[in-house]
Motif scaffolding. Sequence first.
Motif, PDB file in Angstrom:
ATOM      1  N   TRP A  44      66.386  83.684  63.648  1.00  0.00           N
ATOM      2  CA  TRP A  44      65.316  84.574  64.120  1.00  0.00           C
ATOM      3  C   TRP A  44      64.596  85.235  62.943  1.00  0.00           C
ATOM      4  O   TRP A  44      63.393  85.447  62.983  1.00  0.00           O
ATOM      5  CB  TRP A  44      65.882  85.663  65.043  1.00  0.00           C
ATOM      6  N   HIS A  45      65.357  85.556  61.901  1.00  0.00           N
ATOM      7  CA  HIS A  45      64.753  86.202  60.732  1.00  0.00           C
ATOM      8  C   HIS A  45      63.745  85.292  60.023  1.00  0.00           C
ATOM      9  O   HIS A  45      62.883  85.788  59.290  1.00  0.00           O
ATOM     10  CB  HIS A  45      65.839  86.647  59.751  1.00  0.00           C
ATOM     11  N   THR A  46      63.850  84.006  60.237  1.00  0.00           N
ATOM     12  CA  THR A  46      62.880  83.085  59.633  1.00  0.00           C
ATOM     13  C   THR A  46      61.456  83.437  60.055  1.00  0.00           C
ATOM     14  O   THR A  46      60.516  83.360  59.265  1.00  0.00           O
ATOM     15  CB  THR A  46      63.198  81.632  60.054  1.00  0.00           C
ATOM     16  N   PHE A  47      61.317  83.871  61.308  1.00  0.00           N
ATOM     17  CA  PHE A  47      59.978  84.130  61.840  1.00  0.00           C
ATOM     18  C   PHE A  47      59.357  85.417  61.305  1.00  0.00           C
ATOM     19  O   PHE A  47      58.163  85.640  61.494  1.00  0.00           O
ATOM     20  CB  PHE A  47      60.037  84.175  63.369  1.00  0.00           C
ATOM     21  N   THR A  48      60.137  86.263  60.629  1.00  0.00           N
ATOM     22  CA  THR A  48      59.560  87.505  60.119  1.00  0.00           C
ATOM     23  C   THR A  48      58.510  87.239  59.048  1.00  0.00           C
ATOM     24  O   THR A  48      57.552  87.999  58.905  1.00  0.00           O
ATOM     25  CB  THR A  48      60.650  88.436  59.549  1.00  0.00           C
ATOM     26  N   THR A  49      58.674  86.152  58.295  1.00  0.00           N
ATOM     27  CA  THR A  49      57.687  85.803  57.260  1.00  0.00           C
ATOM     28  C   THR A  49      57.130  84.392  57.424  1.00  0.00           C
ATOM     29  O   THR A  49      56.147  84.044  56.774  1.00  0.00           O
ATOM     30  CB  THR A  49      58.316  85.919  55.850  1.00  0.00           C
ATOM     31  N   HIS A  50      57.754  83.581  58.262  1.00  0.00           N
ATOM     32  CA  HIS A  50      57.324  82.178  58.419  1.00  0.00           C
ATOM     33  C   HIS A  50      56.924  81.861  59.854  1.00  0.00           C
ATOM     34  O   HIS A  50      57.058  80.729  60.303  1.00  0.00           O
ATOM     35  CB  HIS A  50      58.455  81.235  57.987  1.00  0.00           C
ATOM     36  N   TYR A  51      56.437  82.861  60.589  1.00  0.00           N
ATOM     37  CA  TYR A  51      56.157  82.646  62.011  1.00  0.00           C
ATOM     38  C   TYR A  51      55.079  81.601  62.251  1.00  0.00           C
ATOM     39  O   TYR A  51      55.042  80.969  63.317  1.00  0.00           O
ATOM     40  CB  TYR A  51      55.779  83.961  62.691  1.00  0.00           C
ATOM     41  N   SER A  52      54.187  81.383  61.293  1.00  0.00           N
ATOM     42  CA  SER A  52      53.093  80.419  61.483  1.00  0.00           C
ATOM     43  C   SER A  52      53.338  79.103  60.753  1.00  0.00           C
ATOM     44  O   SER A  52      52.500  78.202  60.791  1.00  0.00           O
ATOM     45  CB  SER A  52      51.764  81.025  61.013  1.00  0.00           C
ATOM     46  N   ASP A  53      54.479  78.985  60.080  1.00  0.00           N
ATOM     47  CA  ASP A  53      54.785  77.767  59.322  1.00  0.00           C
ATOM     48  C   ASP A  53      55.495  76.746  60.211  1.00  0.00           C
ATOM     49  O   ASP A  53      56.201  77.100  61.152  1.00  0.00           O
ATOM     50  CB  ASP A  53      55.671  78.093  58.121  1.00  0.00           C
ATOM     51  N   LYS A  54      55.300  75.508  59.877  1.00  0.00           N
ATOM     52  CA  LYS A  54      55.933  74.425  60.642  1.00  0.00           C
ATOM     53  C   LYS A  54      57.287  74.089  60.011  1.00  0.00           C
ATOM     54  O   LYS A  54      57.412  73.165  59.207  1.00  0.00           O
ATOM     55  CB  LYS A  54      55.029  73.187  60.660  1.00  0.00           C
ATOM     56  N   ILE A  55      58.298  74.888  60.351  1.00  0.00           N
ATOM     57  CA  ILE A  55      59.637  74.669  59.806  1.00  0.00           C
ATOM     58  C   ILE A  55      60.494  73.974  60.855  1.00  0.00           C
ATOM     59  O   ILE A  55      60.525  74.380  62.011  1.00  0.00           O
ATOM     60  CB  ILE A  55      60.285  76.012  59.406  1.00  0.00           C
ATOM     61  N   ASP A  56      61.172  72.926  60.424  1.00  0.00           N
ATOM     62  CA  ASP A  56      62.072  72.196  61.322  1.00  0.00           C
ATOM     63  C   ASP A  56      63.406  72.938  61.361  1.00  0.00           C
ATOM     64  O   ASP A  56      64.338  72.613  60.620  1.00  0.00           O
ATOM     65  CB  ASP A  56      62.258  70.758  60.825  1.00  0.00           C
ATOM     66  N   LEU A  57      63.483  73.940  62.223  1.00  0.00           N
ATOM     67  CA  LEU A  57      64.677  74.779  62.262  1.00  0.00           C
ATOM     68  C   LEU A  57      65.919  74.009  62.682  1.00  0.00           C
ATOM     69  O   LEU A  57      67.015  74.262  62.168  1.00  0.00           O
ATOM     70  CB  LEU A  57      64.466  75.963  63.205  1.00  0.00           C
ATOM     71  N   ASN A  58      65.772  73.080  63.581  1.00  0.00           N
ATOM     72  CA  ASN A  58      66.925  72.307  64.038  1.00  0.00           C
ATOM     73  C   ASN A  58      67.592  71.606  62.859  1.00  0.00           C
ATOM     74  O   ASN A  58      68.817  71.671  62.679  1.00  0.00           O
ATOM     75  CB  ASN A  58      66.501  71.287  65.092  1.00  0.00           C
ATOM     76  N   THR A  59      66.770  70.955  62.026  1.00  0.00           N
ATOM     77  CA  THR A  59      67.306  70.256  60.855  1.00  0.00           C
ATOM     78  C   THR A  59      67.846  71.246  59.832  1.00  0.00           C
ATOM     79  O   THR A  59      68.939  71.058  59.281  1.00  0.00           O
ATOM     80  CB  THR A  59      66.208  69.389  60.206  1.00  0.00           C
ATOM     81  N   ASN A  60      67.091  72.318  59.586  1.00  0.00           N
ATOM     82  CA  ASN A  60      67.503  73.295  58.572  1.00  0.00           C
ATOM     83  C   ASN A  60      68.812  73.983  58.923  1.00  0.00           C
ATOM     84  O   ASN A  60      69.657  74.228  58.059  1.00  0.00           O
ATOM     85  CB  ASN A  60      66.405  74.340  58.372  1.00  0.00           C
ATOM     86  N   VAL A  61      68.982  74.315  60.210  1.00  0.00           N
ATOM     87  CA  VAL A  61      70.213  74.986  60.637  1.00  0.00           C
ATOM     88  C   VAL A  61      71.414  74.067  60.430  1.00  0.00           C
ATOM     89  O   VAL A  61      72.455  74.481  59.891  1.00  0.00           O
ATOM     90  CB  VAL A  61      70.116  75.430  62.112  1.00  0.00           C
ATOM     91  N   MET A  62      71.273  72.821  60.859  1.00  0.00           N
ATOM     92  CA  MET A  62      72.377  71.862  60.707  1.00  0.00           C
ATOM     93  C   MET A  62      72.712  71.643  59.230  1.00  0.00           C
ATOM     94  O   MET A  62      73.884  71.626  58.842  1.00  0.00           O
ATOM     95  CB  MET A  62      72.010  70.535  61.377  1.00  0.00           C
TER      96      MET A  62
END
Length: 399
Positions: A44-62
């Motif tokens: 959730w903290h990712t969205f505090t500064t990257h809310y408009s970026d296209k981050i692949d959270l599923n891949t990054n979390v794994m």
Amino acid sequence: MQDKRVLSGMRPTGQLHLGHYYGVLKNWLALQNEYDSYFFVADWHTFTTHYSDKIDLNTNVMKMVVDWLSVGINPNTSTIFVQSKVPEHAELHLLLSMLTPLSWLERVPSYKDQQLKLSTKDLATYGFLGYPLLQSADILIYKAGLVPVGEDQVAHIELTREVARRFNYLYGREVDFEEKAEIAISKMGKKQAKLYRSLRKVYQEIGNDDALIKAQALLQQQQNITLGDRERLLGYIEGVGKIVLPEPESLLTKASKMPGLDGQKMSKSYGNTISLRDTAEQIRAKIKHMPTDPARIKLTDIGNPQKCLVWQLHKVYSNKSTCDWVVEGCTKAKIGCVECKQPIINAIEEELTPIQERIAKYQADPGLIKQIIFEGSEKARSVAKETMIEVRKAMGINY
């Protein structure tokens, strides 16, 4: 138990690098053997500064969990979980936002600092202003006694302490609080009860912090009272009522001694990192392109290691004999810069090879990673649910 509980998290914004390894993960490795450790992916903290970026959270979390496991974080001794899998974090954040003064958030040093450093991003959002409060919820929902942080994050822990104090003051008062506290004191035995009353009087009359510390230590040693009574008596000392949300302490960690490839702090935003997943070819290319002492243009030119970025890595990776060899060879023009860099290349490859072998092993079994995340998140959620039952009851929303 919460005084022995540690909580820490990382945002899944990209690949982990040697700065993370030396600045955070090595510390976690030590803590997991000493404390009840909770380590979470702060998605959730990712969205505090990257809310408009296209981050692949599923891949990054794994990938992040795989990297943690590969450096030695043990799911059998540590609770590994993902923030968004425990929605109670959001509920507590919402409730805490109702009682937290706006000025408390605006004065957090990182609020203005990050806006300057990330001036290309639009950070005029509630999420960015409120992210320290979300951090407070992350900590308080597990009643973590210790939070490992660098000096730049101490202000966030102080905010958490203030929020907990304010919550306890507003909602920690039971109708029969004093009566229950006196009953709890009687369970301590005459000698211990007398000492407790004496310390409480000294603290409340003259604000003697030493008396408070001694009283807290006295209560931690008591075997005749319940955890609820202990928390009640801790609140009775300070006059706030029952402590629903205990105040955490900062556990200061040493600053990462891993410099970036350009001499600055190793950071993804500076593009100066060596990733835990970099290949041998990538490592060699990055080190070989590192700037050296500008005075050494030719092999015969005398250099100064203190003016060379590579020397900073030698201080991390090289033993005394290698460092002596570097100083001798550089200051007397006996070795070239390419030759000087080779021991660093070898040391980093030697360090990362076993980690990368374990990464490959874990990646081959994604089901295991999902199971670890599921079990850790379920365990974390069971603790969070217990805290929220207390919070709702204290606030009168348990109907």
